[in-house]
Design a protein around this motif. Structure first.
Motif, PDB file in Angstrom:
ATOM      1  N   MET A   1       0.835  -1.193   0.000  1.00 25.29           N
ATOM      2  CA  MET A   1       0.000   0.000   0.000  1.00 25.29           C
ATOM      3  C   MET A   1       0.869   1.242   0.000  1.00 25.29           C
ATOM      4  O   MET A   1       1.942   1.254   0.587  1.00 25.29           O
ATOM      5  CB  MET A   1      -0.894   0.036   1.241  1.00 25.29           C
ATOM      6  N   GLU A   2       0.348   2.249  -0.623  1.00 28.26           N
ATOM      7  CA  GLU A   2       1.122   3.491  -0.751  1.00 28.26           C
ATOM      8  C   GLU A   2       1.453   4.068   0.614  1.00 28.26           C
ATOM      9  O   GLU A   2       2.519   4.642   0.810  1.00 28.26           O
ATOM     10  CB  GLU A   2       0.286   4.467  -1.561  1.00 28.26           C
ATOM     11  N   VAL A   3       0.505   3.901   1.540  1.00 27.01           N
ATOM     12  CA  VAL A   3       0.735   4.450   2.875  1.00 27.01           C
ATOM     13  C   VAL A   3       1.965   3.821   3.510  1.00 27.01           C
ATOM     14  O   VAL A   3       2.794   4.492   4.124  1.00 27.01           O
ATOM     15  CB  VAL A   3      -0.509   4.211   3.770  1.00 27.01           C
TER      16      VAL A   3
ATOM     17  N   ASP B   1       2.215  18.315  -0.600  1.00 31.30           N
ATOM     18  CA  ASP B   1       3.286  19.289  -0.832  1.00 31.30           C
ATOM     19  C   ASP B   1       4.576  18.928  -0.126  1.00 31.30           C
ATOM     20  O   ASP B   1       5.650  19.163  -0.636  1.00 31.30           O
ATOM     21  CB  ASP B   1       2.856  20.670  -0.304  1.00 31.30           C
ATOM     22  N   LYS B   2       4.427  18.437   1.098  1.00 34.43           N
ATOM     23  CA  LYS B   2       5.644  18.199   1.876  1.00 34.43           C
ATOM     24  C   LYS B   2       5.625  16.788   2.454  1.00 34.43           C
ATOM     25  O   LYS B   2       5.543  16.622   3.672  1.00 34.43           O
ATOM     26  CB  LYS B   2       5.729  19.220   3.013  1.00 34.43           C
ATOM     27  N   PRO B   3       5.692  15.788   1.605  1.00 34.84           N
ATOM     28  CA  PRO B   3       5.598  14.414   2.123  1.00 34.84           C
ATOM     29  C   PRO B   3       6.713  14.083   3.097  1.00 34.84           C
ATOM     30  O   PRO B   3       6.485  13.382   4.076  1.00 34.84           O
ATOM     31  CB  PRO B   3       5.677  13.544   0.855  1.00 34.84           C
ATOM     32  N   ASP B   4       7.897  14.603   2.849  1.00 34.64           N
ATOM     33  CA  ASP B   4       9.010  14.348   3.769  1.00 34.64           C
ATOM     34  C   ASP B   4       8.640  14.752   5.171  1.00 34.64           C
ATOM     35  O   ASP B   4       8.861  14.039   6.137  1.00 34.64           O
ATOM     36  CB  ASP B   4      10.217  15.207   3.357  1.00 34.64           C
ATOM     37  N   LEU B   5       8.097  15.962   5.268  1.00 39.99           N
ATOM     38  CA  LEU B   5       7.761  16.512   6.569  1.00 39.99           C
ATOM     39  C   LEU B   5       6.654  15.703   7.235  1.00 39.99           C
ATOM     40  O   LEU B   5       6.764  15.290   8.381  1.00 39.99           O
ATOM     41  CB  LEU B   5       7.302  17.961   6.408  1.00 39.99           C
ATOM     42  N   PHE B   6       5.567  15.469   6.498  1.00 41.20           N
ATOM     43  CA  PHE B   6       4.413  14.792   7.083  1.00 41.20           C
ATOM     44  C   PHE B   6       4.769  13.388   7.525  1.00 41.20           C
ATOM     45  O   PHE B   6       4.546  13.010   8.674  1.00 41.20           O
ATOM     46  CB  PHE B   6       3.271  14.764   6.055  1.00 41.20           C
ATOM     47  N   TRP B   7       5.343  12.608   6.620  1.00 43.77           N
ATOM     48  CA  TRP B   7       5.647  11.225   6.976  1.00 43.77           C
ATOM     49  C   TRP B   7       6.816  11.133   7.945  1.00 43.77           C
ATOM     50  O   TRP B   7       6.870  10.245   8.789  1.00 43.77           O
ATOM     51  CB  TRP B   7       5.892  10.389   5.717  1.00 43.77           C
ATOM     52  N   GLY B   8       7.740  12.081   7.827  1.00 45.90           N
ATOM     53  CA  GLY B   8       8.834  12.129   8.794  1.00 45.90           C
ATOM     54  C   GLY B   8       8.279  12.364  10.188  1.00 45.90           C
ATOM     55  O   GLY B   8       8.694  11.735  11.159  1.00 45.90           O
ATOM     56  N   LEU B   9       7.288  13.256  10.282  1.00 42.24           N
ATOM     57  CA  LEU B   9       6.673  13.545  11.573  1.00 42.24           C
ATOM     58  C   LEU B   9       5.939  12.320  12.107  1.00 42.24           C
ATOM     59  O   LEU B   9       6.086  11.945  13.273  1.00 42.24           O
ATOM     60  CB  LEU B   9       5.704  14.723  11.445  1.00 42.24           C
TER      61      LEU B   9
END
Lengths: 327, 502
Positions: B1-3, B351-359
């Protein structure tokens, strides 16, 4: 025994002397050139709010020019009255300055017996100018001012608008709108802009009166639409949105935030502080960060700011006489 | 899954040494903030934000968030050990946790609280990960009428939870409602009960009241005991670890608390506090041994502690998806984000996948760090009880004073805290429980505001509460609840009558 007592007396005398000397020399520190110690910046709202962020951001850059630390002191409460009063009664020696916000700094003394008045301050410079806007949820009824007015006239007292609180700039602007366009709307006050925006996005209210800075992200996300802006000119960020004046309705409203000092602060110090913040507000790094935060900047120098505050105050006093926004 | 793949990417960000380090710093500071009575997450975040100015946005966000959910771990420590809440949301933990400590089960309470918090943190991050956007939209469907009905439901369910006489509980709730009305009327701008004092224009803050009525009152009560009968608080450390049956009773409470707390976080308001109360009420009703509540029931620690952590997780949903803060501490956190140039919005995930998923990934990491930190420290914390009360109490009082002042740099808050401290002391003497009063103070203003906003929208018609499905459902549940309670009460009095007739 006598030896011990003599020793204790000796030590006590030394301590007292040192204390007195310390107090004496403390005063002479002040006689040196300004600023010789950190400057307190009073913010009348709690940490994390819009004013607080702007203050802390600008401080970062202003400190370099002032060559002393700028320390934010948050004194929130009573819609800003506590902080404004704190600034008003501070020592006018240039070591305490603060941010004042319109319209609270003008409306609070008008609408109740307040612990400060506009005359207690010397305006130094204005930094932020956040014009008011009227927003609707996309796809939810009227999408132009004309349609809104038509609908509101057909059903007086039915169309609801949300604001960030009674007596705030949004509320006053909408009262002005009602008067100018001859409408009767229903005011739903919220506890700040955030809950009001939620209510609009959820479709529980028809309109939202807020400031540009608050709604811009939602407009960009395609959730909200601005019907008109309460400014003299169109906004750069919303170039295709008409102003109220362009639609023949005279509504100008904004939330302006700037820096002031208590009355009695020496002229030379005021000029110095004004210089510092002027330079800071022009720094490219500051402009960049302010842009990211979507802080609408509008620098006014001391004279222009004082005039702006005064003329708005006259207008608000007149409005209160005719149509008090609180009972 | 993409998630899952996004999450893995997030872990690669979160496990970078710099992010790992600042996550650690954040959760340690958070625990400290939680442990210190009076200093809550909002204050801690406000103090930490300037330190983030030079940092990379993702790192700053990780650290600040760590402080927030970390503070929910630390709050239970003082609640359990000295009956003084570390921060408002841990008030409920005092009730059962302290009783457990008195019976020598402090270690068990601390451990259960840490594990419950970890489970809650993990569950809420999972939900956040999968359901953030649809949940945010669901949160939007709550308008003023739904808030009102929810508050009514909450009040009906939670008010009877005071220990002791129900009448006294209702009295305290009524007092709380009255106290909550102090300040500027939100709809008309009238000043109510302010006596011309501008410090009261915003009302009586519930945080100083909680610190006073629970914290200072406890200090006064304990101090009195020291004077009357000086005794060293003997705690047996034969069982620092919960027994298997205590775990067995707790795990269900933790799950329930986590779910309740997460969904409570989706509603604006002081959700960690409300979630903790809610979980306590649920556990008390669902328990097979309700008599034990008030004397050290472990579910009464596990549930609420999980709930307050989960509420923080839940509150992240509207923050990250809509950019709207639902609790005061979230507001401060939001500005920390804004200073970094991050504007949370529906586009944030794209917009900011790094930030969101990093968080998100860092939340898993942070929660695990907290568990690893807190469990071994259980023994250390429990030994605080060995410190003489004459040193401990003044220290705690000092922290409460600092904390109360730090809310708004205002002496008025200190005055309120001390005033309610003395009041709380007398309340205890008279066997009144201040918890319903706190509930009244929090829920009352929210309820009133929502009621009047709804009536403006409906032009004065109360029909709006019943014509909207969500609202109607909640009011019906509240009604059924009331009916049920009344029937039980009548049955209870009948029994007494019957027994006395025999």
């Amino acid at each position: 025994m006598k030896e011990m007592q003599k020793k204790k007396l000796f030590i006590a005398t030394i301590c007292v002397l040192v204390t007195i000397l310390g107090l004496v020399f403390q005063d002479s520190v002040r006689a040196q050139t300004y600023p010789s110690k950190p400057v307190t910046v009073v913010v009348a709202y709690s940490a994390g709010g819009g004013t607080d962020i702007a203050a802390r951001l600008l401080n970062q850059f202003a400190e370099k020019h002032l060559k002393q630390p700028l320390v934010v002191l948050n004194k929130g409460g009573a819609g800003g009255e506590i902080g404004f009063a704190e600034l008003a009664k501070s020592r006018p020696d240039g070591y305490t300055i603060g941010w004042i916000n319109t319209p609270p700094v003008q409306t609070i003394p008008i609408q109740r017996k307040a612990a400060f008045s506009l005359d207690d301050f010397i305006p130094i410079c204005n930094i932020v100018y956040d014009p008011g806007v009227l927003a609707v949820r996309i796809g939810y009824g009227f999408d132009t001012i004309e349609k809104l007015i038509e609908e509101a006239k057909k059903h007086p007292g039915v169309v609801t608008y949300g604001t960030s609180g009674i007596g705030g700039d949004d509320h006053l602007a909408m009262l002005g709108f009602e008067k100018e366009a001859g409408l009767k709307l229903a005011h739903v006050p919220f506890d700040g802009a955030a809950p009001a925006m939620i209510a609009l996005l959820g479709g529980h209210i028809n309109l939202l009166a807020a400031n540009e800075g608050e709604v811009l992200p939602h407009v960009r996300a395609g959730k909200m639409k601005i019907l008109a802006v309460m400014n003299e000119k169109r906004l750069a960020s919303l170039a295709d949105v008409p102003t109220f004046q362009q639609k023949g309705i005279n509504v100008i409203s904004a939330s302006a935030r700037g820096i002031a000092a208590p009355k009695g602060t020496p002229e030379a110090i005021i000029k110095q502080i004004e210089e510092v913040f002027l330079k800071a507000s022009r720094e490219p790094e500051f402009l960049k960060k302010a842009g990211e935060l979507e802080l609408p900047l509008y620098f006014l120098d001391s004279k222009a700011y004082a005039e702006f505050l005064r003329s708005q105050n006259v207008f608000l006093k007149a409005l209160w006489e005719k149509q008090p926004w609180l009972k | 899954m993409e998630v899952i793949s996004s999450l893995l990417h997030g872990f690669s960000v979160a496990l970078m040494p710099v992010n790992l380090f600042y996550c650690f710093v954040g959760v340690i500071l958070g625990t400290l903030v939680g442990v210190l009575p009076g200093v809550g997450p909002a204050a801690g975040l406000a103090l930490l934000i300037p330190a983030t100015f030079g940092m990379h946005p993702t790192t700053a966000v990780i650290m600040l968030s760590g402080l927030y959910y970390g503070s929910m771990y630390g709050g239970s420590t003082t609640s359990i050990l000295v009956n003084i809440p570390g921060e408002a949301a841990s008030v409920v933990t005092c009730i059962e946790g302290y009783q457990m400590a008195k019976r020598g089960r402090a270690g068990a309470a601390l451990a259960v609280s840490a594990v419950g918090s970890w489970i809650a943190g993990t569950i809420s991050v999972l939900f956040l990960m999968f359901f953030a956007p649809p949940l945010a939209s669901a949160a939007l469907s709550f308008g003023p009428p739904e808030y009102f009905s929810l508050m009514v439901l909450a009040f009906v369910v939670l008010a009877p939870l005071s220990s002791g006489s129900a009448t006294k509980g209702l009295f305290m709730a009524a007092l709380g409602l009255m106290l909550g009305s102090v300040g500027i009327d939100p709809i008309s701008g009238y000043q109510r009960f302010t006596f011309g004092r501008r410090e009261l224009l915003d009302g009586i803050g519930f945080v100083p009241v909680v610190m006073g009525a629970f914290g200072i009152a406890e200090v006064l009560t304990s101090a009195e005991k020291v004077f009357l009968r000086p005794e060293v608080f003997r705690v047996k450390f034969w069982d620092l670890w919960p027994k298997w049956f205590e775990w067995a009773r707790s795990w269900a409470a933790m799950i329930r608390g986590s779910l309740l707390g997460f969904f409570a976080g989706l509603i604006p308001g002081p959700s960690p506090v409300i979630a903790a109360f809610g979980s306590y009420a649920v556990e008390k009703r669902m328990s097979k041994n309700p008599k034990e509540f008030g004397h050290g029931a472990i579910e009464g620690v596990a549930g609420p502690e999980a709930a307050n952590n989960a509420a923080v997780g839940g509150a992240f949903v509207p923050l990250l998806s809509l950019g709207i803060p639902f609790t005061p501490a979230m507001g401060v956190l939001l500005s920390g984000f804004l200073i970094q140039g991050i504007r949370p919005s529906p586009m944030l995930i794209n917009d900011k996948p790094d930030l969101f998923w990093g968080l998100i990934a860092s939340m898993y990491v942070g929660n695990s760090m907290l568990l690893i930190l807190n469990l071994p420290l259980v023994g250390v914390f429990a030994s605080i009880l060995r410190v003489s009360q004459s040193i401990l109490l003044p220290l705690v009082t000092l922290f409460c004073l600092i904390g109360a002042y730090s809310l708004n740099n205002s002496l008025v808050d200190i005055g309120i805290m001390i005033g309610f401290g003395v009041f709380g002391y007398f309340l205890r003497k008279a066997d009144y429980d201040p918890a319903p009063m706190i509930l009244g103070m929090i829920l009352g203003p929210m309820m009133e505001r929502a009621l009047r906003q709804s009536l403006v929208i409906s032009q004065g018609s109360s029909e709006i509460f019943f014509s909207r499905p969500l609202s109607a459902i909640m009011l019906s549940i509240a009604g059924i609840f009331l009916l049920y309670s009344m029937i039980r009460w009548i049955q209870g009095t009948q029994k007494v009558k019957g027994a006395s007739e025999v």
